[in-house]
Enzyme design. Structure first.
Site, short mmCIF file in Angstrom:
data_model
loop_
_atom_site.label_atom_id
_atom_site.label_comp_id
_atom_site.label_asym_id
_atom_site.label_seq_id
_atom_site.Cartn_x
_atom_site.Cartn_y
_atom_site.Cartn_z
N ARG A 200 56.67 30.16 45.80
CA ARG A 200 56.64 31.54 45.27
C ARG A 200 55.51 31.73 44.26
NH1 ARG A 200 61.83 34.07 45.80
NH2 ARG A 200 61.65 35.18 43.83
N LYS B 222 41.98 30.84 50.57
CA LYS B 222 42.61 32.00 49.94
C LYS B 222 41.75 32.54 48.80
CE LYS B 222 45.64 35.11 49.10
NZ LYS B 222 45.64 36.29 50.01
N LYS C 60 40.85 42.27 59.00
CA LYS C 60 42.16 41.68 59.30
C LYS C 60 42.15 41.10 60.71
CE LYS C 60 43.91 41.16 56.08
NZ LYS C 60 42.87 41.44 55.18
N TRP D 163 56.10 33.39 37.19
CA TRP D 163 54.85 34.00 37.67
C TRP D 163 54.61 35.13 36.68
CZ3 TRP D 163 50.93 33.68 41.22
CH2 TRP D 163 50.18 34.83 41.43
N CYS E 151 58.73 35.09 40.08
CA CYS E 151 59.40 33.98 39.39
C CYS E 151 60.52 33.44 40.28
CB CYS E 151 60.02 34.48 38.09
SG CYS E 151 58.85 35.25 36.98
N GLU F 226 38.75 47.50 56.67
CA GLU F 226 39.85 46.55 56.42
C GLU F 226 40.54 46.20 57.72
OE1 GLU F 226 40.40 44.62 54.23
OE2 GLU F 226 42.48 43.98 54.44
N GLU G 106 39.63 38.01 61.09
CA GLU G 106 39.85 36.78 60.30
C GLU G 106 41.08 36.01 60.75
OE1 GLU G 106 40.71 36.99 56.09
OE2 GLU G 106 41.58 38.97 56.30
N ASN H 49 64.04 36.91 36.82
CA ASN H 49 62.96 37.23 37.75
C ASN H 49 62.98 38.74 37.95
OD1 ASN H 49 61.03 37.34 39.80
ND2 ASN H 49 62.61 37.17 41.39
N GLY H 50 61.85 39.38 37.68
CA GLY H 50 61.79 40.84 37.88
C GLY H 50 60.88 41.47 36.84
N HIS I 142 23.47 55.55 66.80
CA HIS I 142 22.17 55.04 66.33
C HIS I 142 21.96 53.59 66.72
CE1 HIS I 142 21.45 58.74 64.18
NE2 HIS I 142 22.70 58.69 63.78
C1 AGP Z 1 40.91 39.08 52.92
O1 AGP Z 1 42.00 39.04 53.83
C2 AGP Z 1 40.32 37.72 52.66
N1 AGP Z 1 41.32 36.81 52.29
C3 AGP Z 1 39.11 37.77 51.75
O2 AGP Z 1 38.21 38.72 52.27
C4 AGP Z 1 39.39 38.16 50.28
O3 AGP Z 1 39.75 39.51 50.20
C5 AGP Z 1 38.10 37.93 49.47
O4 AGP Z 1 37.76 36.56 49.57
C6 AGP Z 1 38.24 38.32 48.00
O5 AGP Z 1 39.17 37.51 47.38
P1 AGP Z 1 39.71 37.94 45.93
O6 AGP Z 1 40.36 39.27 46.10
O7 AGP Z 1 40.67 36.87 45.51
O8 AGP Z 1 38.52 38.04 45.02
#
Ligand code: AGP
Length: 622
Positions: free
Chosen positions: A27, A617, A499, A76, A2, A495, A502, A112-113, A518
């Site tokens: 935010r 996103k 990271k 938020w 928030c 992961e 991407e 906020n909190g 393999h």
């Molecule tokens: C991860 O860094 C990416 N932004 C992407 O793989 C993301 O995790 C994936 O699209 C899933 O998104 P969501 O968690 O909003 O469902």
């Protein structure tokens, strides 16, 4: 998170408050509101859901609200859906459905909190005759201040101090009291707040960007301090009610840097928000040392009845599932399948009421994950969502939802939401084991206590980020990177690899270390970078020998392991150490250096870290 703002001075407050709130939009929020006072008159409250423009339209850009003193808020949602009645400001009295209009109440405020013990405080206030109109913890907080204000009659500072002694949680709180026109009272604990003055006017905000246009002279109010704010002046008090002097600071940032809290990118800011995100999420699931999943509606009977768990997600959320698989199987002895949502929705998996399908999603809007959820429900499975955005589609359609409290995540590459999802899955695994008789109370308590140490351990890793920054400069021009590991270390590798690729655009693959021979090992050549994740003690030697197989073919090795495994330095070219924790929780620590390595590599390559090419996103299309 928030956003809160406040103003008192010679000008109309509402337009200034709206402008200040607009500078906190980054935010993330789902509703907004203002409370403005015109001299001795009662405060006028106006709220609106959705974007700030709706609130501005409701108040004719603030011109319709008379008064030179006011507070504002962008919400938020953490407790209660993003609705009008849950929007701030909140009041100590009653409130009509719309939430707008003149306020008879003694106290009106914004917050906020997260208040951890709001349920017990609400019970206390109910016993003292208070009634509640919203689902928020903020309303409880404001009514608690009102309770002490009426009971002890020693004024706002004392009432706020008494509240602070009684409350557990985090807050940046701004209040107006009916008997104190033209003044704002503020207090904070763990949530950020600054107060600025200039030319007979005083401003309050959650963050610098909100008031940078008006003043660069600010005070950083400390935890458990109260501020009494009047036009052009502010007085600070400690918990005893004694006045304290605070230094005035000049802000040198520009507005863009200020939105990122001084960090160069949102991703780096969010990496550093992980201790708080993990702590807030754990505190929402563990109360007084006991797991409390009641907010999700998930019952112990349902957890006991589950015979199969299917975890369904995309991207990093799927990687959380891959890690959770080892933890749930290892602790609760339950079979776990982890499925890519885009595949799950088209498979003919046998599902029934004894299958618990867990959909993990930061945004709660990912099309494939939403489709998979609907398929699971159609086939009679019980569904649980682990989601970061309150009120999102997946959260609303699942039978049960556990919210992560990571706050809004701006960078496309997820970090703090991933970490919050991870610990949520860990807590769920402990609860499954406990209710199914697979774990005694002592082991449960030991694991919960260990989870609570993760925020500090993450902080310790962040304090040593310069080594990763240095190493990233060495690998910035690498063409291929392999992340390898076994068991949970393989899930961590997934992961780390995502990271890296991407945001740095370097080709990278994660491989189960035992699988390399393999086929894929044919790709290893001179100076190929292989990052071996070595956090699982029982698999350490096997993965190390896989790394040696790569080294014998010319690979350059980075080892990621726990403090104490110093012998690894005899085998690898570069080592990163992380603090020890229970083997089941290692992903929460091992992922941090890999996030930082990817981040700094992207920066070294001069790329758009927060908005990498081709990515969104939230992927709301199939
Ligand atoms: C991860 O860094 C990416 N932004 C992407 O793989 C993301 O995790 C994936 O699209 C899933 O998104 P969501 O968690 O909003 O469902």
């Amino acid at each position: 998170m928030c956003g809160i703002v406040g103003y008192t001075g010679r000008r109309k407050a509402a337009p200034i408050l709206l402008d200040a709130l607009s500078r906190l939009e980054y935010r993330g929020y789902d509703s907004a509101g203002l409370a403005v006072r015109d001299g001795e008159k009662l405060a006028e409250v106006v709220k609106a859901t959705g974007k700030l423009i709706h609130l501005a339209d409701k108040t004719d850009q603030g011109r319709a609200l008379e008064g030179n003193c006011g507070i504002g808020h962008t919400r938020w949602a953490t407790h209660g859906d993003p609705s009008l009645i849950n929007a701030h400001p909140h009041v100590s009295g009653n409130c009509s459905g719309s939430g707008s209009g003149e306020v008879e109440s003694e106290v009106v405020g914004v917050h906020n909190g997260i208040i951890e013990n709001f349920a017990e405080l609400k019970d206390k206030l109910l016993r003292h005759g208070y009634t509640f109109y919203s689902e928020t913890d903020t309303e409880v907080l404001i009514k608690l201040v009102d309770y002490y204000y009426r009971k002890y009659k020693i004024g706002p500072v004392d009432a706020i101090n008494r509240m602070m002694v009684r409350v557990r949680g985090s807050y940046a709180l701004a209040l107006m009291f009916r008997d104190y026109p033209g003044e704002i009272f503020a207090a904070r604990k763990d949530s950020p707040m600054i107060i600025g003055t200039k030319d007979g006017e005083t401003y309050l905000a959650s963050d610098v960007p909100a008031i940078l246009k008006y003043t660069r002279e600010v005070y950083y109010i400390d935890n458990l301090q109260v501020a009494r704010i009047a036009p052009g002046q502010v007085t600070f008090y400690d918990l005893n009610g004694d006045e304290v002097e605070l230094p005035r600071t000049e802000i040198t940032w520009d507005a863009a840097a200020a939105e990122r809290g001084g960090f160069e990118h949102f991703m780096l800011k969010e990496i550093h928000e992980q201790p708080a995100a993990v702590r807030d999420t754990l505190n929402s699931l563990i109360r007084d040392g006991r797991i409390d999943l009641s907010a999700s509606g998930l019952t112990e009977e349902e957890l006991r009845a589950a015979e199969q768990i299917d975890i369904v997600a995309c991207g990093s959320a799927w990687h959380v599932g891959m890690a959770a698989q080892y933890v749930i199987e290892g602790l609760a002895g339950l079979p776990v399948r982890v499925e890519l949502a885009s595949e799950f929705r088209y498979r003919q998996l046998p599902l029934n009421e004894r299958t618990l399908v867990i959909v993990i999603s930061q945004s709660g809007e990912t099309a494939d994950s939403l489709a998979a959820l609907r398929v699971a429900k159609e086939r009679g499975a019980k569904t649980l969502a682990i989601v970061n955005v309150i009120g999102s589609t997946i959260a609303r359609e699942a039978d049960h939802v556990l919210y992560t409290l990571a706050g809004p995540e701006i960078a496309v590459a997820t970090t703090k939401a991933y970490s919050a999802q991870l610990v949520t899955a860990d807590v769920l695994a402990v609860e499954l084991a406990s209710v199914r008789g697979m774990m005694d109370d002592a082991r449960r308590d030991e694991l919960l206590a260990e989870l609570m140490t993760l925020p500090d351990k993450i902080n310790r890793i962040l304090e040593e980020k310069e080594r990763l920054q240095w190493f990233s400069s060495k690998i910035a021009n690498t063409h291929d990177i392999f992340f390898i590991g076994r068991g949970l270390d393989y899930a961590i590798s997934l992961e780390g690899s995502l990271k890296m690729k991407e945001i740095s655009y370097i080709h990278s693959e994660a491989y189960a270390a035992g699988e390399l021979k393999h086929g894929t090992i044919s790709l290893i050549e001179n100076n190929t970078l292989v990052i071996g994740v070595l956090t699982q003690n029982d698999l350490y030697e096997k993965t190390l020998s896989n790394m040696m197989e790569c080294k014998s073919r010319g690979a350059y090795l980075m080892g990621l392991t726990t403090n104490g495994h110093f012998s690894v330095e005899d085998s690898v070219n570069f080592t990163v150490y992380i603090p020890k924790t229970d083997g089941f929780f290692m992903a929460s620590l091992a992922v941090i250096p890999l996030q930082l390595l990817a981040y700094y590599t992207s920066v070294n390559r001069g790329l758009d870290v927060d908005k990498p090419r081709n990515l969104a996103k939230s992927v709301t299309v199939e």
